[in-house]
Design an enzyme around this catalytic site. Structure first.
Site, PDB file in Angstrom:
ATOM      1  N   ASN A  83       0.863  -1.188   0.000  1.00 37.55           N
ATOM      2  CA  ASN A  83       0.000   0.000   0.000  1.00 37.55           C
ATOM      3  C   ASN A  83       0.899   1.238   0.000  1.00 37.55           C
ATOM      4  O   ASN A  83       1.502   1.562   1.020  1.00 37.55           O
ATOM      5  CB  ASN A  83      -0.894  -0.045   1.252  1.00 37.55           C
ATOM      6  N   LYS A  85       0.054   4.252  -0.287  1.00 37.74           N
ATOM      7  CA  LYS A  85      -0.647   5.396   0.318  1.00 37.74           C
ATOM      8  C   LYS A  85      -0.486   6.651  -0.538  1.00 37.74           C
ATOM      9  O   LYS A  85      -0.402   6.561  -1.753  1.00 37.74           O
ATOM     10  CB  LYS A  85      -0.174   5.610   1.761  1.00 37.74           C
ATOM     11  N   GLY A 243       2.180   1.861  10.666  1.00 38.08           N
ATOM     12  CA  GLY A 243       3.065   3.020  10.544  1.00 38.08           C
ATOM     13  C   GLY A 243       3.750   3.420  11.830  1.00 38.08           C
ATOM     14  O   GLY A 243       4.310   4.512  11.927  1.00 38.08           O
TER      15      GLY A 243
HETATM   16  C1  PEP Z   1      -0.831  -0.167   5.926  1.00 32.05           C
HETATM   17  O1  PEP Z   1      -0.971   1.024   5.755  1.00 32.05           O
HETATM   18  O2  PEP Z   1      -1.651  -0.967   5.453  1.00 32.05           O
HETATM   19  C2  PEP Z   1       0.321  -0.633   6.682  1.00 32.05           C
HETATM   20  C3  PEP Z   1       0.321  -1.862   7.096  1.00 32.05           C
HETATM   21  O3  PEP Z   1       1.332   0.274   6.918  1.00 32.05           O
HETATM   22  P1  PEP Z   1       2.764  -0.020   7.580  1.00 32.05           P
HETATM   23  O4  PEP Z   1       3.289  -1.303   6.979  1.00 32.05           O
HETATM   24  O5  PEP Z   1       3.608   1.158   7.245  1.00 32.05           O
HETATM   25  O6  PEP Z   1       2.543  -0.185   9.052  1.00 32.05           O
END
Ligand code: PEP
Length: 327
Positions: A83, A85, A243
């Protein structure tokens, strides 16, 4: 031939549905660990209510075989999603795509990346077809007077194959409610997008022992709306792990994944529960993915930050191989 102390098992893939008592090595639906203790595993499966398919491992049925063995059941395909984002520019995305195209990726893994909507076409055109492209969001229904939104039809039109729904950032920052997310997911499925359906509890919900209430409420909205689960992957993403660098322990993740599978078995069917892939998301990195992947109900990952680095994302994709060998 497997030795008595350690079995290495093959990793098989297929797409057929589970049949209750028929064992077929060509048809698998998930990655499950079964303890071979003489004839007792059959009884255990019946108690669990799942229609497991057992991979025949040399010596597994003998009286001397007492070890847990990772067996491949159902579709058996590890799934890793990235993802991205709201990150990237045309230039940085071109670099990421080129890094991904240059990596070595295990065959038996479904791999999906979700760029920002504005870059989906660029990625579809430049990324190796081995990796599918997802959107991070879509409108709840068909297009029209919905300023700022993108419809499932439009996403499909530019080559998108998947849609992430219920991500915690959309639930908790954008205020999307479970019933809206369920409807959006159903609409996407109706337009032939596959769905990554996310659920997860906040820290205070975990700390007040409400994890399962929250997860089951979120799942119920999907159950209420989705006509079929064959093109759905469930992502368990604890909000406190997204995150933050604070990854769930393999045991914490396994506990929730197995509860989700059991709940889906009760609400839907043993077939759906056995076949569906439940992936974990929340601070997954190249350093922690192998240990997580060894858990029997963790069928892959949804990765945020670490998916922005091609080589590290490839390490996470390839960590599914740790399921092949018994610890
Ligand atoms: C996400 O946004 O789906 C996610 C798992 O982010 P991260 O791996 O950065 O924690």
């Amino acid at each position: 031939m497997a030795s008595k102390s350690s079995y290495a098992v093959g990793w098989r893939s297929g797409t057929s549905s589970v049949r209750s008592s028929h064992i077929s090595c060509g048809q698998f639906s998930g990655l499950r660990k079964v303890e071979f203790c003489g004839g007792s595993e059959k009884k255990k499966q019946q108690q669990n209510g799942f229609a497991f398919l057992l991979h025949q491992v040399a010596g597994a049925g003998s009286a001397t075989s007492k070890r847990g063995v990772v067996v491949m059941v159902g579709t058996g395909k590890f799934f890793v999603g990235g993802n991205w984002k709201c990150n990237g520019t045309q230039e940085s995305i071109a670099k990421l795509v080129s890094d991904l195209n240059a990596t070595t990726l295990e065959d038996d893994v479904d791999i999906v990346v979700a760029p920002p909507a504005i870059y989906i076409q660029q990625v579809v055109k430049s990324l190796a077809p081995r990796i599918q492209v997802s959107a991070q969001n879509a409108w709840v229904g068909g297009g029209g007077a919905f300023t700022g939104e993108v419809s499932a039809e439009q996403l499909k039109d530019i080559g998108t194959k998947w849609l992430i729904t219920g991500h915690s950032e959309r639930r908790h920052i954008l205020g999307e409610k479970s019933d809206f997310i369920g409807k959006k997911s159903a609409y996407a499925l109706s337009k032939n997008l596959n769905v990554i359906a996310c659920v997860g509890e906040k820290l205070e919900e975990r700390e007040s022992n409400h994890t399962f209430d929250v997860i089951f409420e979120q799942l119920q909205a999907f159950v209420d709306e989705l006509p079929s689960w064959s093109n759905v992957v469930v992502a368990y993403e604890p909000v406190w792990a997204i995150g933050t660098g604070k990854v769930a322990t393999p045991q914490q993740a396994q506990e929730v994944h197995s509860a989700i599978r059991k709940w889906l078995g009760e609400k839907l069917s043993t077939e759906v529960a056995a076949q569906i892939r439940i992936i974990y998301g929340g601070s997954v990195t190249g350093a922690n993915s192998s240990e997580l992947a060894k858990q029997e109900d963790i069928d892959g990952f949804l990765v945020g930050g670490a998916s922005l680095k091609g080589p590290e994302f490839a390490t996470i994709v390839n960590s599914g191989t740790s399921k092949k060998v018994v610890a």
